[in-house]
Motif scaffolding. Structure first.
Motif, PDB file in Angstrom:
ATOM      1  N   THR A 132       0.798  -1.230   0.000  1.00 24.32           N
ATOM      2  CA  THR A 132       0.000   0.000   0.000  1.00 24.32           C
ATOM      3  C   THR A 132       0.823   1.267   0.000  1.00 24.32           C
ATOM      4  OG1 THR A 132      -0.114  -0.090   2.431  1.00 24.32           O
ATOM      5  CG2 THR A 132      -1.882  -1.175   1.185  1.00 24.32           C
ATOM      6  N   ASP A 133       2.114   1.180   0.306  1.00 19.19           N
ATOM      7  CA  ASP A 133       2.951   2.378   0.341  1.00 19.19           C
ATOM      8  C   ASP A 133       3.095   2.938  -1.070  1.00 19.19           C
ATOM      9  OD1 ASP A 133       5.358   4.094   0.354  1.00 19.19           O
ATOM     10  OD2 ASP A 133       5.533   3.423   2.427  1.00 19.19           O
ATOM     11  N   PRO A 134       2.843   4.245  -1.276  1.00 16.67           N
ATOM     12  CA  PRO A 134       2.968   4.814  -2.626  1.00 16.67           C
ATOM     13  C   PRO A 134       4.376   4.723  -3.193  1.00 16.67           C
ATOM     14  CG  PRO A 134       1.749   6.278  -1.153  1.00 16.67           C
ATOM     15  CD  PRO A 134       2.324   5.207  -0.304  1.00 16.67           C
ATOM     16  N   GLY A 135       5.370   4.650  -2.327  1.00 10.86           N
ATOM     17  CA  GLY A 135       6.733   4.570  -2.823  1.00 10.86           C
ATOM     18  C   GLY A 135       7.115   3.216  -3.373  1.00 10.86           C
ATOM     19  N   PHE A 136       6.366   2.154  -3.034  1.00 14.91           N
ATOM     20  CA  PHE A 136       6.716   0.807  -3.475  1.00 14.91           C
ATOM     21  C   PHE A 136       5.606   0.121  -4.263  1.00 14.91           C
ATOM     22  CE2 PHE A 136       9.290   1.624   0.277  1.00 14.91           C
ATOM     23  CZ  PHE A 136      10.551   1.236  -0.145  1.00 14.91           C
ATOM     24  N   ALA A 137       4.371   0.536  -4.065  1.00 21.98           N
ATOM     25  CA  ALA A 137       3.263  -0.138  -4.738  1.00 21.98           C
ATOM     26  C   ALA A 137       3.407  -0.024  -6.247  1.00 21.98           C
ATOM     27  CB  ALA A 137       1.931   0.473  -4.286  1.00 21.98           C
ATOM     28  N   GLY A 138       3.300  -1.150  -6.923  1.00 21.85           N
ATOM     29  CA  GLY A 138       3.354  -1.167  -8.377  1.00 21.85           C
ATOM     30  C   GLY A 138       4.680  -1.586  -8.954  1.00 21.85           C
ATOM     31  N   TRP A 139       5.775  -1.531  -8.162  1.00 23.95           N
ATOM     32  CA  TRP A 139       7.073  -1.888  -8.760  1.00 23.95           C
ATOM     33  C   TRP A 139       7.950  -2.728  -7.845  1.00 23.95           C
ATOM     34  CZ3 TRP A 139      11.648  -0.470  -6.394  1.00 23.95           C
ATOM     35  CH2 TRP A 139      11.555   0.520  -5.409  1.00 23.95           C
ATOM     36  N   TRP A 140       7.545  -2.936  -6.579  1.00 25.62           N
ATOM     37  CA  TRP A 140       8.446  -3.650  -5.677  1.00 25.62           C
ATOM     38  C   TRP A 140       8.669  -5.091  -6.121  1.00 25.62           C
ATOM     39  CZ3 TRP A 140       6.894  -8.080  -3.312  1.00 25.62           C
ATOM     40  CH2 TRP A 140       5.519  -8.331  -3.251  1.00 25.62           C
ATOM     41  N   ALA A 141       7.703  -5.696  -6.847  1.00 27.99           N
ATOM     42  CA  ALA A 141       7.844  -7.091  -7.261  1.00 27.99           C
ATOM     43  C   ALA A 141       8.823  -7.256  -8.420  1.00 27.99           C
ATOM     44  CB  ALA A 141       6.477  -7.653  -7.647  1.00 27.99           C
ATOM     45  N   GLU A 142       9.326  -6.184  -8.995  1.00 28.21           N
ATOM     46  CA  GLU A 142      10.249  -6.294 -10.127  1.00 28.21           C
ATOM     47  C   GLU A 142      11.642  -6.721  -9.692  1.00 28.21           C
ATOM     48  OE1 GLU A 142      10.246  -2.565 -12.044  1.00 28.21           O
ATOM     49  OE2 GLU A 142       8.104  -2.597 -12.576  1.00 28.21           O
ATOM     50  N   ASN A 143      11.957  -6.593  -8.415  1.00 31.26           N
ATOM     51  CA  ASN A 143      13.305  -6.888  -7.923  1.00 31.26           C
ATOM     52  C   ASN A 143      13.257  -8.042  -6.934  1.00 31.26           C
ATOM     53  OD1 ASN A 143      14.546  -4.505  -9.230  1.00 31.26           O
ATOM     54  ND2 ASN A 143      13.310  -3.367  -7.754  1.00 31.26           N
ATOM     55  N   SER A 144      14.398  -8.607  -6.688  1.00 29.27           N
ATOM     56  CA  SER A 144      14.520  -9.694  -5.724  1.00 29.27           C
ATOM     57  C   SER A 144      14.291  -9.175  -4.312  1.00 29.27           C
ATOM     58  CB  SER A 144      15.900 -10.343  -5.828  1.00 29.27           C
ATOM     59  OG  SER A 144      16.117 -11.269  -4.788  1.00 29.27           O
ATOM     60  N   LYS A 145      13.786 -10.037  -3.448  1.00 31.77           N
ATOM     61  CA  LYS A 145      13.578  -9.649  -2.058  1.00 31.77           C
ATOM     62  C   LYS A 145      14.896  -9.337  -1.362  1.00 31.77           C
ATOM     63  CE  LYS A 145      13.628 -14.427  -0.345  1.00 31.77           C
ATOM     64  NZ  LYS A 145      14.858 -14.261   0.450  1.00 31.77           N
ATOM     65  N   GLU A 146      16.001  -9.863  -1.912  1.00 31.98           N
ATOM     66  CA  GLU A 146      17.299  -9.603  -1.310  1.00 31.98           C
ATOM     67  C   GLU A 146      17.687  -8.136  -1.431  1.00 31.98           C
ATOM     68  OE1 GLU A 146      19.317 -11.653   0.392  1.00 31.98           O
ATOM     69  OE2 GLU A 146      17.719 -13.142   0.299  1.00 31.98           O
ATOM     70  N   ALA A 147      17.186  -7.449  -2.466  1.00 30.95           N
ATOM     71  CA  ALA A 147      17.497  -6.029  -2.618  1.00 30.95           C
ATOM     72  C   ALA A 147      16.917  -5.229  -1.457  1.00 30.95           C
ATOM     73  CB  ALA A 147      16.954  -5.512  -3.949  1.00 30.95           C
ATOM     74  N   TYR A 148      15.677  -5.488  -1.099  1.00 27.75           N
ATOM     75  CA  TYR A 148      15.053  -4.774   0.010  1.00 27.75           C
ATOM     76  C   TYR A 148      15.656  -5.208   1.344  1.00 27.75           C
ATOM     77  CZ  TYR A 148      11.790  -4.131  -3.824  1.00 27.75           C
ATOM     78  OH  TYR A 148      11.245  -3.841  -5.045  1.00 27.75           O
ATOM     79  N   SER A 149      16.004  -6.478   1.439  1.00 24.17           N
ATOM     80  CA  SER A 149      16.643  -6.949   2.664  1.00 24.17           C
ATOM     81  C   SER A 149      17.992  -6.274   2.872  1.00 24.17           C
ATOM     82  CB  SER A 149      16.808  -8.472   2.616  1.00 24.17           C
ATOM     83  OG  SER A 149      17.409  -8.957   3.787  1.00 24.17           O
ATOM     84  N   THR A 150      18.700  -5.976   1.774  1.00 19.26           N
ATOM     85  CA  THR A 150      19.984  -5.279   1.888  1.00 19.26           C
ATOM     86  C   THR A 150      19.804  -3.903   2.498  1.00 19.26           C
ATOM     87  OG1 THR A 150      20.880  -6.461  -0.015  1.00 19.26           O
ATOM     88  CG2 THR A 150      21.948  -4.397   0.593  1.00 19.26           C
ATOM     89  N   GLY A 151      18.823  -3.144   2.001  1.00 24.12           N
ATOM     90  CA  GLY A 151      18.585  -1.812   2.557  1.00 24.12           C
ATOM     91  C   GLY A 151      18.140  -1.850   4.005  1.00 24.12           C
ATOM     92  N   LEU A 152      17.269  -2.787   4.356  1.00 24.74           N
ATOM     93  CA  LEU A 152      16.804  -2.891   5.737  1.00 24.74           C
ATOM     94  C   LEU A 152      17.940  -3.302   6.672  1.00 24.74           C
ATOM     95  CD1 LEU A 152      13.371  -4.681   5.166  1.00 24.74           C
ATOM     96  CD2 LEU A 152      13.810  -2.231   5.405  1.00 24.74           C
ATOM     97  N   ALA A 153      18.796  -4.215   6.220  1.00 20.29           N
ATOM     98  CA  ALA A 153      19.928  -4.638   7.059  1.00 20.29           C
ATOM     99  C   ALA A 153      20.909  -3.485   7.274  1.00 20.29           C
ATOM    100  CB  ALA A 153      20.638  -5.829   6.412  1.00 20.29           C
ATOM    101  N   ASN A 154      21.142  -2.696   6.237  1.00 23.47           N
ATOM    102  CA  ASN A 154      22.039  -1.548   6.391  1.00 23.47           C
ATOM    103  C   ASN A 154      21.450  -0.509   7.344  1.00 23.47           C
ATOM    104  OD1 ASN A 154      23.793  -2.745   4.591  1.00 23.47           O
ATOM    105  ND2 ASN A 154      23.060  -1.582   2.829  1.00 23.47           N
ATOM    106  N   ALA A 155      20.145  -0.303   7.265  1.00 22.72           N
ATOM    107  CA  ALA A 155      19.509   0.643   8.183  1.00 22.72           C
ATOM    108  C   ALA A 155      19.578   0.147   9.617  1.00 22.72           C
ATOM    109  CB  ALA A 155      18.059   0.873   7.764  1.00 22.72           C
ATOM    110  N   SER A 156      19.343  -1.139   9.827  1.00 21.89           N
ATOM    111  CA  SER A 156      19.435  -1.697  11.174  1.00 21.89           C
ATOM    112  C   SER A 156      20.836  -1.544  11.745  1.00 21.89           C
ATOM    113  CB  SER A 156      19.023  -3.175  11.154  1.00 21.89           C
ATOM    114  OG  SER A 156      19.159  -3.765  12.424  1.00 21.89           O
ATOM    115  N   ALA A 157      21.843  -1.818  10.918  1.00 23.98           N
ATOM    116  CA  ALA A 157      23.225  -1.658  11.387  1.00 23.98           C
ATOM    117  C   ALA A 157      23.543  -0.203  11.671  1.00 23.98           C
ATOM    118  CB  ALA A 157      24.185  -2.217  10.336  1.00 23.98           C
TER     119      ALA A 157
END
Length: 485
Positions: free
Chosen positions: A88-113
């Motif tokens: 539902t987020d306007p920043g991701f809805a419509g295109w998030w499925a075009e990339n691997s889940k590992e791409a989003y996991s990379t950003g979340l892991a970097n933010a957590s660190a």
């Protein structure tokens, strides 16, 4: 993010190769790296939103129990919240499925660190400079990078292609036969892969758990002392009395002419301007790419030279003695900072650390930062009170030995290896309460040079000042002149 601990007899190392992607693959790489940046920015905004909300509520007099709860920044919490809002987020809805889940996991892991480092730095549990709160990554400045930890990650049988999740098979610029041979033999296991864009080229780095047995060195009973310098990169003196000199290649100095011309061309083009929103011209982008290639070539030459030096040293000698240099402090010298940075003192120490401990049966001895290797006579052991940097020849006042300054320092470092084992009582022995009798100039003591302090000492009848007593106490507690790694 998983933390891999190698099994006994295994080490974790990286294999990096350049990629030659086609247009569609390059677009997919950019999309994955952009998705990682977008996920990082989402995590930073999601966590800090609760911070600002609590601050606003406090201004309205809301009590502590009724304030908005702190949002956690652990990786599982960020993943759960992201999966709930990505549809539902306007920043991701419509295109998030075009990339691997590992791409989003990379950003979340970097933010957590990043949040972990900020919290530890604020609480005083993290060494180094003070770290601020994580900020958003700008599209024009963020480094393109994405890490894959699950899915199909392998090197193809021809050794010229690699396969990554959702990206498919990409051609490598050079053969990856070394990694392929180890994987096929069962002595290596690929843990993860990271793609990164650096100076106009895409690179893939495989994190690999490799079975590596310690290799026997060529001269196991010989110790070598390495004295690093600017004019001469390294002077190596071994326990047999042999002295070798490694000249400083000076890669950056030799490329300064090319860098000057390339920088002049960039400055004459229409570059970006944040104040007016002006975008760079095509000619500026082309000139800036050419400037980056020159810098990249200098970095590659420096890296190649340092690897060859440290590999040769670790494979030949049974004991290597190096100095614990304060490189950060040395870089504050504006006259020598450029050449010190070009020499790579810290990189030499880092490479010797892991090559002696993981690849060869070599013992690494690190001399204490305050050990006077240059001021000590290698013949009789006398220590000079003062030795200026421009004095390149050591002349002993006791035994009248005349020797090159760097050769003398290397011989003293080589002698530390025997002192650390036998405990002869000279500088560098473990367990000794005093390194060596020295008048001044070879320890941490600071001299009071202002006339006011001298006058105060005279009025006190020769009694030591408070700062002098503290300095003497520090000197007494400095028991060891080296550290064994």
């Amino acid at each position: 993010m998983k933390t891999f601990r190698p099994q006994p007899g295994f080490v974790v190392q990286a294999y990096r190769y350049a990629l030659d992607p086609n247009a569609a693959q390059e677009q997919a790489l950019c999309s994955h790296c952009g998705a990682a940046r977008a996920a990082y920015n989402w995590a930073v905004g999601w966590v800090t939103a609760s911070w600002w909300q609590r601050r606003a509520e406090e201004t309205y007099g809301v009590c502590e129990e009724e304030l908005t709860e702190w949002r956690p920044w652990s990786l599982p919490s960020l993943r759960k919240a992201f999966n709930e809002t990505k549809h539902t987020d306007p920043g991701f809805a419509g295109w998030w499925a075009e990339n691997s889940k590992e791409a989003y996991s990379t950003g979340l892991a970097n933010a957590s660190a990043a949040f972990d480092n900020y919290a530890k730095s604020k609480n005083g549990k993290r060494k180094g400079a003070r770290m601020g709160a994580p900020r958003f990554k700008a599209k024009r400045k963020a480094r393109l990078s994405c890490r894959f930890t699950t899915g199909t990650i392998r090197v193809e049988q021809d050794g010229r292609h690699v396969t990554l999740p959702r990206l498919g098979t990409l051609r490598t610029h050079e053969p990856a036969l070394k990694l392929l041979t180890r994987v096929q033999a069962g002595t290596a296991r690929i843990l993860s892969a990271t793609v990164r864009h650096e100076r106009g080229r895409w690179l893939v780095s495989f994190q690999v758990e490799v079975k590596r047995d310690l290799e026997r060195v060529a001269r196991p009973n010989v110790a070598v002392g390495i004295d690093l310098g600017v004019k001469t990169l390294a002077v190596m003196a071994d326990s047999t009395g042999e002295v070798r000199t490694v000249p400083n290649p000076g890669h950056y100095d030799r490329a300064r002419g090319q860098l000057r011309r390339a920088s002049r061309i960039v400055s004459r083009r229409q570059g970006p301007d944040r104040r007016t929103g002006r975008k760079p011209s095509k000619r500026w982008e082309k000139a800036n790419t050419a400037l980056g290639k020159v810098h990249h070539r200098v970095a590659n030459l420096r890296e190649d030279a340092l690897h060859k030096l440290t590999t040769a040293v670790a494979a030949e000698y049974g004991t290597v003695v190096a100095e614990d240099l304060n490189v950060a402090g040395m870089l504050k010298n504006r006259r020598l900072a450029r050449r010190i940075a070009d020499a790579g003192f810290g990189e030499i120490r880092r490479q010797l650390d892991y090559k002696t401990g993981q690849r060869h049966a070599t013992r690494l001895v690190v001399a204490n930062r305050w050990y006077p290797s240059s001021k000590t006579c290698s013949g009789c052991g006398a220590v000079k009170a003062k030795l200026l940097l421009h004095v390149r020849t050591y002349e002993c006042d006791a035994c009248h030995l005349v020797i090159d300054r760097d050769h003398n320092a290397a011989l003293n470092l080589a002698a530390l290896a025997a002192a650390a084992v036998t405990g002869t009582g000279v500088a560098g022995d473990q367990g000794t309460t005093q390194a060596v009798s020295k008048p001044r100039g070879a320890d941490q003591k600071t001299r009071a040079t202002r006339p006011r302090r001298k006058a105060e000492a005279g009025r006190a009848g020769g009694a030591a000042l408070p700062h002098q007593r503290q300095t003497e106490a520090r000197d007494r507690t400095q028991a060891e002149a080296l550290t064994l790694w």
